[in-house]
Every structure is written in C-alpha cells, then in structure tokens.
Write an enzyme that holds these catalytic residues in place. Structure first.
Site, PDB file in Angstrom:
ATOM      1  N   LYS A  43      30.612  19.269  18.309  1.00 21.43           N
ATOM      2  CA  LYS A  43      31.663  20.302  17.888  1.00 21.43           C
ATOM      3  C   LYS A  43      30.697  21.238  16.978  1.00 21.43           C
ATOM      4  CE  LYS A  43      33.985  16.882  16.351  1.00 21.43           C
ATOM      5  NZ  LYS A  43      35.483  16.949  16.758  1.00 21.43           N
TER       6      LYS A  43
ATOM      7  N   HIS B   3      45.685  28.568  13.352  1.00 14.20           N
ATOM      8  CA  HIS B   3      44.981  27.421  13.703  1.00 14.20           C
ATOM      9  C   HIS B   3      44.116  26.881  12.532  1.00 14.20           C
ATOM     10  CE1 HIS B   3      44.915  28.228  18.161  1.00 14.20           C
ATOM     11  NE2 HIS B   3      45.185  29.500  17.736  1.00 14.20           N
TER      12      HIS B   3
HETATM   13  C1  Z57 Z   1      38.745  27.875  15.458  1.00 16.49           C
HETATM   14  O1  Z57 Z   1      37.825  27.291  16.532  1.00 16.49           O
HETATM   15  C2  Z57 Z   1      39.504  27.020  15.212  1.00 16.49           C
HETATM   16  C3  Z57 Z   1      40.638  27.368  13.946  1.00 16.49           C
HETATM   17  C4  Z57 Z   1      40.234  28.790  13.431  1.00 16.49           C
HETATM   18  O2  Z57 Z   1      40.874  29.284  12.626  1.00 16.49           O
HETATM   19  C5  Z57 Z   1      39.303  29.419  13.875  1.00 16.49           C
HETATM   20 BR1  Z57 Z   1      39.017  31.068  13.259  1.00 16.49          BR
HETATM   21  C6  Z57 Z   1      38.162  28.955  14.932  1.00 16.49           C
HETATM   22  C7  Z57 Z   1      40.116  25.860  15.757  1.00 16.49           C
HETATM   23  C8  Z57 Z   1      40.559  24.577  14.945  1.00 16.49           C
HETATM   24  O3  Z57 Z   1      39.530  24.646  13.960  1.00 16.49           O
HETATM   25  C9  Z57 Z   1      40.766  23.445  15.688  1.00 16.49           C
HETATM   26  O4  Z57 Z   1      41.365  22.102  14.997  1.00 16.49           O
HETATM   27  C10 Z57 Z   1      41.679  23.580  16.988  1.00 16.49           C
HETATM   28  O5  Z57 Z   1      41.759  22.601  17.607  1.00 16.49           O
HETATM   29  C11 Z57 Z   1      41.393  24.935  17.538  1.00 16.49           C
HETATM   30  O6  Z57 Z   1      41.057  26.049  16.840  1.00 16.49           O
HETATM   31  C12 Z57 Z   1      42.298  25.413  18.622  1.00 16.49           C
HETATM   32  O7  Z57 Z   1      43.713  25.381  17.990  1.00 16.49           O
END
Ligand code: Z57
Length: 832
Positions: A567, A374
């Site tokens: 956010k 992610h």
């Molecule tokens: C988090 O909320 C996300 C990624 C991470 O590695 C962690 Br730890 C927490 C988020 C991303 O920042 C977003 O861009 C993405 O939409 C979301 O994960 C779901 O994939």
C-alpha cells in the site's frame, strides 16, 4: 472476432512462431552472458507489441459497437444519470478485463496460440493506466466496473494526465521516481476533437444592473484554456452496457490571442503560452492523503469541474426540461473534496449565465450533489488560500462568500447563543491568510455526505463534522462501506480459484452476485476441495516468487509463510511497525540455537508501495526496509527462516499477482486513521488471512468472516486520543522489545544509523503520534499466534475457505446499489 481485420497482425509473417517468455528470458540471458548483441530480442519485442495491438484493437472494435448502442439507449431512455467526478481513476490494464467482461478470452487465447503467442505474454505488453495514487483512485475504477455491470446509466469524469503516478525504482535502497509517460500507444482512448470546452481563469468581475434592474455579475478577461474530451469505454461483465469515462486534456485555445503573438513574431512567447496551457493536465499530483495547496492543482480542479459541468448541463439542455427538473435527471457524486468547485460552478452557471434566482439555483445545486469523505487526517483536508482563489477564480470566490453568508445566517437563527459554532462551521477559516475549507463547502452544497466504512462514518459524525450533524440532523450523514470488483480482483487476478469456485457453485453467477460465495461453506470439510484450494494458493505463491526473483534477484521459498504489506507508504499505515517487527524476529533467530530454529515457521516479509516524493519520513521507511532486507537476506544463519523483500513499483497489475499469493497480509494502521482500506478485502477474497488493527473496514470484515478467522491486535480508536495525551503530558515509556530493535539500528547493523534517527526520534522524542510503541507488544504476540496457526495447515485452509465464503458483502456491486438507492435515486437501464 474478425482476426482478418486486424492490421497489426499483418506484421506477423506466418508461419511465425513467437517464443514463450521463458524461452525469451533464456535467450536474453544467453545474449547477455555471451556478449552477443540483443537485436534479435528487439525483433521479438516488436512481435509481442504487434500481437498486443492486434488483440486490443479487435476487442476495442467490439466495445465500440456496444458503447455506441449503450449511449443511444441511455439518451433515448431519458432517465436520471449518475456522474462520478474523480481526480483519480486507477484503472490498471484494460485488455484482460475487456476479454473477460466480453466473455471471449478463450477465443482470443486460441487465436493467439495459433500465431504462437501465450495470451499472458500479450496481456503483459500493456502499460498500466495509472491515473491515481492508491485506494481512492482504485475505488473509482472498481465503481466504474460495477456501474456498467449493473447497467446503471453512469459516466466517469476525470483528467487525462500525460504522466500518471511515477514509476518507482529502488537504487541503493532509496526510492527514485521516474516519469510515467504512458500515452505512446493507448488503444483504449478515443480523442473527441469535436467535444471541447473553453475554460476561463483569472480576470475580474463586473457588476451592473440590467435593463430590468436586476444585478448581473460578469466574469471577464483573464485567459482561456481549451478542454478536449478523450473517451474510454467501460464494459460491464456479462452485459452489453458499455459506459463512458470522459477524461479532459488541456490545450491552448486557438483564439486570436495566440495568433496575434505569432503574427507579431513573438514565437517563443506563443509557444510558452501553449505549454502553460498543456501543463494543466500534464501530471497527476503524487500525494495520497495529503494536500499541499499548489496553484496548478487548483487549476486542474477547476478545469476539470468546469469542463464536466458544461458537458452535463449541455446534455440536460437537450432534454428541453425546466431547470427545476435538473436533480431528477442528474446525480453528481464528488469523490472527496477535490471536485467541490463543481458545486460553485453549477451555482454560477444557473445564476450568472442562465439567470435563475439564487434560491432556486441553490435548491437545484444541493439536490444534485453527494459528497464522499475518504479521510479524517487533518493534513489531507483540503483548504485553499483566499488570495489564491481570489486571483484564479474571482467570481467563484464571491459565490463562495455568498453561500457561506446565507449558510451562517441560517445557523445563527437556529443556534443564536453559539458564536463559536459560526467560526467552527464557516467555510472561511479566519487565519492568515484566510482559507476556504472545501469539506465544509462540500457538505453545505450536497444533500448527502457519506463515509466509506462504519467506523469512519461514525468518526466523521462525532469529530470533524460534528457541528454539521447538529445543524442538518443525522440523516444527511450516512455510511456506504467500500468494496472491490470481484471481476478484476478474483476472476482476473486468480483465474484458478475462480474456476474452482465455479466448479462447486455450478457456474460463474457468483461474479455477479458475490453473496453466492456463502455456498462454499458446505465444502469446508471436503478433503479434496481443501487440497485443491491449498494447491492453488501454492501455485500463486510460486507465481509471486518468480516475480520476486525476476525483479529483485532474491529466491524465496514458496513453502514459507508469505506475509505481505503493499500500500502507499505512510506513517499512519505503519510500515515502520512491520519492519521493526521483522528486526525483532531477526534478533530472535540470531539468539536461538539451530535446534530451536527448527521449530520456527519460515517467513517471507514482502513490502511494496510508493512514498510521495516530498514525504521524507516515508522515504526513510523504504530505505530502512531495503537495508534490513540486504542484511537479513544474505545472513547465512537465517537462511529460509526469514527473507525480506521490497517489490518496487507496486501498481495495479502487480497487485493482481500479489493479492492471490499472500498467506497473511498486514492492515495495521493506527486505529481511527484508515478510513476503510480496500486491499484488505482483496487479500481475504483471495484466501489470505489478515493481521490487522480495529480500523476501517477491518472491523466489518471481522464481523462478516468471524473473529476466529482474523488476527486483530492493538489499541482501539476510542482510546487513541487519551494515549496521545498521556504521551504528551505524563511522559512516554518505550516498549522494551522496541528499545532493543532501536539499539540494533543505532549500532549501525542496517547501515548508517544517522539515516534512521528521525524515524526513531519521532517515536522516542516526539510523542509517538501513531502509537507504534504502544501497539508493538500486542503486534508481536499476535504475530506469534499467526506462526502457530500456520503450522496447522488444515485448520489454516479451513479459515481461508470460510473467510472467502463470507466475503460477499464486499463487492462494489453491493456498494453501487447502496449509492443508487440511498443517494442517487437512479435506476438501472438494462438492454431489452
Ligand atoms: C486516498 O487514497 C484515500 C483517502 C484520501 O482522502 C485520499 Br486524498 C486518498 C483512501 C483512504 O485512505 C482509504 O482508507 C480508503 O479505503 C480509500 O481512500 C477509498 O475510500
């Protein structure tokens, strides 16, 4: 619904008539101003809580029946199940969702109104289940909704934190964190005291040969903590499938150890042991996109992985199948690297406890797991220090070394010349202390690795995981672009828009097949439809204006352009770019004559989001936003032309009010940093337009809705590295408008300039890593285009409708079907 069975309603003395919330707030204002004690209001509180409890218990009863049937059906069908392992499930409230998914909200509404309650007031009694930080946790919650709706046999596994993400208060412009103790009354969880697993920590490994000469590794000693299951029913929309979310809670084992202490009169130390055990599931770590390497966090991870795997293996063993069939029965998806220890734990169970050969076990393991990445942010990539792991999980560390050894041997065979490659891909980073790279372990132990938007999936293949693409070939790496559940984020959050769409499309089928929204395009030119569309947006803005009034005291004009950025606060998401833009706008307003001001588009800049408690720069950004708000909002020269709002404690239930009320929302991360983003989808699905960078899912949103319907600006991901390099080595030129903004901050216009010096110098003196200055000009120019476009309301509404019509791709139903087909190989199991 059998209202008579609801004990809690016995508390309501008929013919009681509860006051509406409007009457309530009038009441409390009366009490406050007249100094009368507010005891009577407390009475109303009790009534509302009872109404909530009664309604929730009624729906819960229905869910239990379908939940049991679903579990029986899935056990009987004996087909492959999906297990979604996530340290976060940001569920929000359950009651409204349950009512809508079961399809009996109308009945509840009528029943409640007979008793004198408005259903919204009852729904609002519920505490958010806030077991997550942001996008990653909310994605897991949307996945559960789609898994159940699509009838997949699927379980979620997580931790039952006693404290969810902290509540945010803003005091004198600063964020203050309040613990979120949410479990007082939670009718949606079922303690399963019969389902417990003892989890071992610390200790040592003994190696010996058994009577057949086979080497045996035995993990001994240390301490054990008990995992207790708490189950949460997950109803699908318009289906009877009700899946299970199992959350583990830690408590002390009732082993002899404690009793010995009690008996020895060592009461205090026995209690301390107990508390230490309960601490494991006590609190959600409040960092989003940051890993800090704390031992307790590693304990949480192992506790949850070990309990979940024990449960999954036990369920598999009941089928009495051969071990090699395990991957035909079980798919486990790792939500980020947080559950990577599950890979090691399964290998340990198979080799140490079940006596399988290493290779046979490893084949099973690697065919069971899938890993979703992610983020590419280096500070978010998990690494655990070897000494820490050695101490806490001595046998797991040995297994990790063995996994790494076999892996590196195979790499060496295929790339004999490339010594550097071995160091680069090794699970162990040769630093001081040595570190275990969890992403490498997750890739090696999984059969598929996916990113969450096209750009992001390309980036991981060409940057952080490049070597692994060379080793395994490109097919192991894939993309599954994120989505959102249209049930919560359209139907529940925006019931009027959902109803309007249904009236045009001939029903609510679109909530199960979001691509049907494309039929809306044929109504874009329909005048009456457009004006209904606009009217709903306006009503949603009034609803948000009320929330703003109630929580901040500021009145905002619902006719103004609502510009929203909500956010987590993070430098890479660039709320600083937004607030600097607001200051620029303010300075411009101050420089214009009243006549010139007439031509401006009034705007409300709305911010919301939490900063990780230890993230000083993020907290500084919050402080600046609040100070800017305080100055601008009371400046008589400005009036309605510009208002700045910080909504405190942004969470899922506030998002449900905010998302339907935006005209424009900001998704303005430095290109290449936001893996996907999902709130961008929520806003567009609710008829808001976007100003954004070419980052994450913004790119695919643009492809779907058309570039004439989005306001894109800024540097492209492919250019970011070169620009950073230029900053470092060729010197850095500050944008002139931004320089003007900084001067104003430094003059003390927005409070003590020293408070913001680090924020400014991160740009002027420390390389402007996030390219705020580079993108400032195109940001301002694009905001001018937004103003211009907003003045043509007819055209704006057309863009809004067209965009919604083209958002079908972004349903988590599509996402889950992609995972099911390309990663899990599981089939739905609808009821007959
Ligand atoms: C988090 O909320 C996300 C990624 C991470 O590695 C962690 Br730890 C927490 C988020 C991303 O920042 C977003 O861009 C993405 O939409 C979301 O994960 C779901 O994939």
């Amino acid at each position: 619904l059998v209202w008579g069975s609801m004990n809690s309603f016995a508390m309501l003395r008929p013919p009681w008539r509860a006051r509406s919330s409007i009457a309530m707030s009038r009441m409390s204002r009366f009490h406050l101003s007249s100094g009368v004690r507010i005891e009577t209001d407390t009475q109303y509180d009790i009534q509302f809580r009872a109404a909530y409890a009664g309604t929730a218990l009624a729906f819960r009863d229905r869910l239990i029946i379908e939940w049991n049937k679903t579990q029986q059906r899935q056990t009987f069908a004996d087909q492959k199940r999906v297990y979604y392992l996530s340290l976060e499930f940001l569920m929000g409230r359950a009651l409204d969702n349950a009512m809508l998914n079961v399809g009996l909200k109308d009945v509840a509404q009528d029943g409640l109104s007979e008793l004198g309650f408005r259903v919204e007031d009852v729904i609002n009694q519920e505490h958010d289940a806030a077991l997550g930080n942001g996008g990653l946790g909310r994605l897991a919650a949307c996945f559960l909704d789609s898994l159940a709706t699509l009838n997949y046999p699927a379980w979620g596994y997580g931790l039952r934190y006693r404290y969810g993400i902290f509540k945010q208060e803003i005091i004198d412009g600063y964020q203050v964190e309040i613990p979120d103790y949410w479990l007082d009354f939670n009718p949606w969880e079922f303690p399963r005291h019969d389902i417990t697993v003892d989890i071992q920590f610390y200790g040592h490994v003994i190696r010996y040969q058994d009577e057949y000469g086979k080497t045996v590794n035995s993990w001994q000693g240390g301490e054990t903590v008990q995992a207790v299951a708490y189950d949460v029913p997950i109803p699908g929309y318009g289906t009877k499938t009700t899946n299970n979310l199992r959350l583990w809670s830690s408590k002390a084992t009732s082993g002899e150890f404690d009793f010995q202490k009690f008996n020895a009169g060592d009461y205090e130390s026995a209690v301390a042991d107990q508390q230490r055990a309960e601490t494991i599931s006590a609190v959600l770590y409040p960092n989003d996109n940051l890993e800090r390497g704390k031992e307790l966090r590693l304990k949480q991870q192992y506790f949850w992985c070990a309990a979940s795997l024990y449960d999954i293996v036990r369920r598999f063993k009941k089928t009495r199948r051969a071990w090699r069939e395990f991957p035909d029965q079980v798919a486990i998806q790792l939500n980020d690297t947080h559950p990577t220890l599950a890979i090691v734990e399964l290998q340990r169970i198979l080799v140490d406890l079940e006596g399988l050969d290493w290779d046979e076990a490893w084949h099973i393991v690697t065919h069971t797991f899938g890993y979703t990445n992610h983020t590419v942010l280096p500070e978010a990539l998990e690494k655990w220090s070897v000494p820490l792991m050695q101490n806490l999980l001595p046998r797991h560390l040995q297994i990790i070394y063995d996994i790494n050894l076999f892996f590196l041997q195979s790499v060496e065979k295929r790339f004999p010349e490339d010594r550097d490659m071995l160091a680069r891909v090794s699970v162990i980073e040769e630093s001081h202390p040595k570190m275990v790279r969890m992403a490498h372990l997750a890739i090696i132990g999984s059969h598929k690795v996916n990113g969450v938007a096209e750009l992001h999936s390309d980036l991981i293949k060409t940057t952080i995981f490049k070597d692994f693409v060379a080793i395994y070939g490109p097919d192991k790496f894939t993309n599954v672009t994120n989505g959102i559940t249209p049930r919560r984020w359209l139907h529940q959050a925006n019931p009027r828009l959902s109803d309007l769409i249904a009236s045009k499309l001939g029903g609510f089928e679109f909530l199960k097949d979001l691509t049907l929204l494309d039929q809306l395009e044929s109504f874009v030119d329909d005048k009456a439809f457009r004006s209904e569309w606009a009217e709903i947006k306006y009503a949603n803005k009034i609803r948000l204006a009320k929330l703003i009034k109630d929580t901040t005291g500021y009145s905002v004009n619902p006719r103004a352009l609502f510009d929203v950025q909500v956010k987590r606060i993070h430098e890479y998401k660039r709320q600083q770019l937004n607030i600097f833009g607001v200051i620029h706008r303010y300075l411009k307003i101050k420089s214009l004559s009243p006549e010139e001001c007439q031509k401006l588009v009034p705007r409300v800049s709305i911010f919301g989001g939490k900063a990780a408690p230890g993230y000083w720069m993020a907290k500084t950004i919050i402080h600046l936003i609040n100070n800017v708000a305080a100055v601008i909002n009371k400046d008589a020269d400005v009036g309605d032309l510009l208002k700045v709002i910080f909504i405190e404690d942004y969470n899922v239930s506030k998002a449900e009010i905010i998302c339907p009320a935006s005209d424009i929302s900001e998704h303005i991360s430095t290109a290449g940093t936001e893996a996907s983003g999902t709130s961008n989808m929520k806003f567009v699905l609710n008829g808001g337009l976007i100003i954004g960078t070419c980052d994450g899912a913004n790119i695919e949103i643009t492809r779907e809705i058309g570039e004439q319907n989005i306001f894109l600006f800024g540097t492209l991901a492919e250019d970011v590295e070169e620009i950073r390099h230029r900053h470092r080595y060729d010197g850095f030129r500050l944008d002139e408008n931004l320089a003007r903004v900084f001067e104003e901050i430094q003059k003390g216009t927005f409070g003590d300039a020293d408070d913001f010096s680090a924020l400014i110098s991160s740009i002027t003196d420390h390389g402007d890593y996030y390219l705020v200055s580079d993108d400032f000009h195109s940001y301002l120019t694009t905001q001018e285009l937004v103003d211009e476009a907003f003045q043509d309301q007819d055209e704006w509404i057309a863009k809004s409708i067209t965009s919604v019509a083209r958002m079908g791709f972004f349903s988590t139903d599509r996402v889950i079907n992609e995972y099911a087909d390309s990663i899990w190989n599981v089939e739905p199991l609808p009821e007959e």
